[in-house]
Design a protein around this motif. Structure first.
Motif, PDB file in Angstrom:
ATOM      1  N   THR A 170      37.519  45.921  24.877  1.00 36.33           N
ATOM      2  CA  THR A 170      37.790  44.667  25.576  1.00 36.33           C
ATOM      3  C   THR A 170      38.934  43.901  24.919  1.00 36.33           C
ATOM      4  OG1 THR A 170      35.470  44.528  26.259  1.00 36.33           O
ATOM      5  CG2 THR A 170      36.770  42.506  26.362  1.00 36.33           C
ATOM      6  N   ALA A 206      42.404  43.074  26.757  1.00 37.14           N
ATOM      7  CA  ALA A 206      42.857  41.685  26.936  1.00 37.14           C
ATOM      8  C   ALA A 206      44.235  41.471  26.333  1.00 37.14           C
ATOM      9  CB  ALA A 206      41.843  40.731  26.304  1.00 37.14           C
ATOM     10  N   ALA A 237      38.807  39.818  30.241  1.00 34.07           N
ATOM     11  CA  ALA A 237      37.493  40.187  29.723  1.00 34.07           C
ATOM     12  C   ALA A 237      36.404  39.937  30.765  1.00 34.07           C
ATOM     13  CB  ALA A 237      37.201  39.404  28.450  1.00 34.07           C
TER      14      ALA A 237
END
Length: 450
Positions: free
Chosen positions: A368, A372, A381
């Motif tokens: 994640t 991002a 996210a």
């Protein structure tokens, strides 16, 4: 395969015996292909080929074929050769005997052949709006590939339509029905191999020990096509608000080689391509649907060529010490083209995991963060979490089977994954000294590393 396509680059002089037996064939009065194949002159040609090429180190008949069939492998190869090349018994324009002997000799000695892939990009249209008037873009080259709009005459120059017709009605290429569509065209080379390499007889050479195994995954398209499509899908992007998911549709693919010993390939079904009606109820015609319009001027062409160059650069780094790109990224990025609904979402997530590496489902924090930082999107996210939730509900039978996805959902998924992949490639090009593991560690830092 046009006559010129039968000429490989290396010149050679055909043996006198070969020229004599082909001259004898050219003198036959019969116009029946079956009768020619039963003639003494054709038997003499087979004997001459065995005498000249069997055991010759550089020949494609270096060893006797392992397949024992009737008619023989050599006989079938010669049947195909004359259909691709042309011969007097077909009643059309024919190379003379000396030219044919030269072509046949070179065919036996070829080390490589050229394959042509023609991939329809259904519904695609390209426009150059940089000038005073909008102009249709009909040809775009990048690397060894081309996006090109072809009319019937263009297709007839690229596809061996006359030769295919000699193989029978089912092989006649529908040039008129395919007039006006956009195509991806690419022409890689491949090893020539033995006479039977591109015939159904090659299946008889399959190693029996491999019949009970399958590959872990198989590419949706041949690798040269996948490489080109991968770059195109990174380029043909619009804002997700336009609700555009597929910039083009690929219902099938057509390929052939300039190997004159090869079997023909049946032509595609033109009715599966999209068309629109122009005119009124009394006077109308059907023309190619070009509803997916992209602006494509000189600037966009430069971006496409640079993206191709970057991709080739990254692909050229091999081995664990330097490789920075995993081939499954390409595989899963292209896969949604042939899928529908939530399966497209699953392939998009798989593409992210192949790019950013997810070892354990319970520990997505690293993926994640990398994601991002790549897309530089505050909502990345949140989007990723909701998309994983949708995927898991589907896979574990928890989702409502009547739930709907919008085109905007699919467009958003494609856009955000394409952005991540594109930025990862830029990152890899910017840091040639790092392999994939090192690049992923860097991505866990702040976005400024990009």
């Amino acid at each position: 395969m046009t006559d010129s396509m039968l000429t490989p680059p290396a010149p050679s002089m055909s043996p006198e015996r070969l020229r004599i037996v082909i001259e004898d064939l050219w003198q036959l009065s019969m116009r029946s292909e079956e009768g020619v194949h039963r003639s003494r002159a054709f038997c003499s040609l087979e004997d001459a080929c065995r005498s000249i090429y069997l055991g010759l180190e550089e020949s494609r008949l270096h060893r006797a074929p392992s397949a024992k069939v009737t008619p023989s492998v050599l006989s079938r190869a010669l049947h195909n050769f004359f259909r691709w090349n042309g011969a007097p018994w077909f009643g059309d324009r024919t190379p003379d005997a000396a030219e044919t002997a030269e072509s046949l000799h070179r065919a036996f000695l070829r080390k490589s052949v050229r394959r042509t892939y023609l991939v329809p990009l259904d519904r695609l249209s390209l426009e150059d709006r940089s000038g005073d008037r909008t102009q249709e873009v009909t040809s775009v080259r990048f690397g060894s590939n081309e996006i090109v709009r072809l009319d019937g005459d263009d297709l007839a120059r690229r596809v061996p339509v006359d030769a295919l017709a000699r193989f029978g009605v089912r092989y006649r290429f529908p040039t008129a029905e395919l007039d006006g569509f956009y195509w991806l065209a690419t022409r890689p080379t491949e090893p020539a191999g033995p006479l039977e390499r591109r015939t159904w007889l090659d299946r008889l050479n399959t190693v029996w020990g491999k019949l009970d195994t399958v590959e872990l995954f198989r590419s949706t398209y041949p690798m040269p096509v996948e490489d080109a499509l991968f770059v195109l899908l990174l380029i043909f992007l619009k804002d997700p608000g336009d609700a555009l998911w597929r910039p083009f549709r690929i219902p099938w693919m057509f390929s052939f080689t300039d190997d004159p010993f090869s079997d023909p390939v049946a032509p595609p079904d033109p009715s599966s391509l999209s068309r629109q009606v122009v005119g009124d109820e009394y006077d109308y015609i059907e023309v190619p649907d070009r509803s997916e319009i992209f602006e494509f001027g000189a600037r966009e062409h430069d971006v496409l060529q640079q993206r191709w160059n970057d991709f080739e650069t990254v692909l050229g780094r091999r081995g664990p010490a330097s490789a920075s790109f995993h081939p499954l990224t390409r595989h899963f990025f292209i896969k949604p083209l042939s899928e529908y609904g939530v399966d497209e979402i699953i392939s998009n997530l798989s593409c992210l995991e192949a790019t950013l590496r997810l070892k354990e489902e319970r520990r997505r924090e690293k993926l994640t963060r990398r994601f991002a930082h790549l897309v530089a999107d505050e909502q990345a996210a949140q989007w990723l979490e909701s998309t994983y939730r949708l995927r898991n509900e589907y896979l574990h039978s928890l989702a409502d089977p009547h739930q709907k996805l919008t085109w905007t959902d699919l467009a958003r998924a494609r856009w955000i994954v394409a952005t991540a992949v594109k930025n990862y490639l830029d990152f890899a090009v910017k840091h040639p000294e790092f392999n994939r593991s090192r690049l992923l560690k860097l991505l866990e830092r702040q976005p400024q590393v990009l």
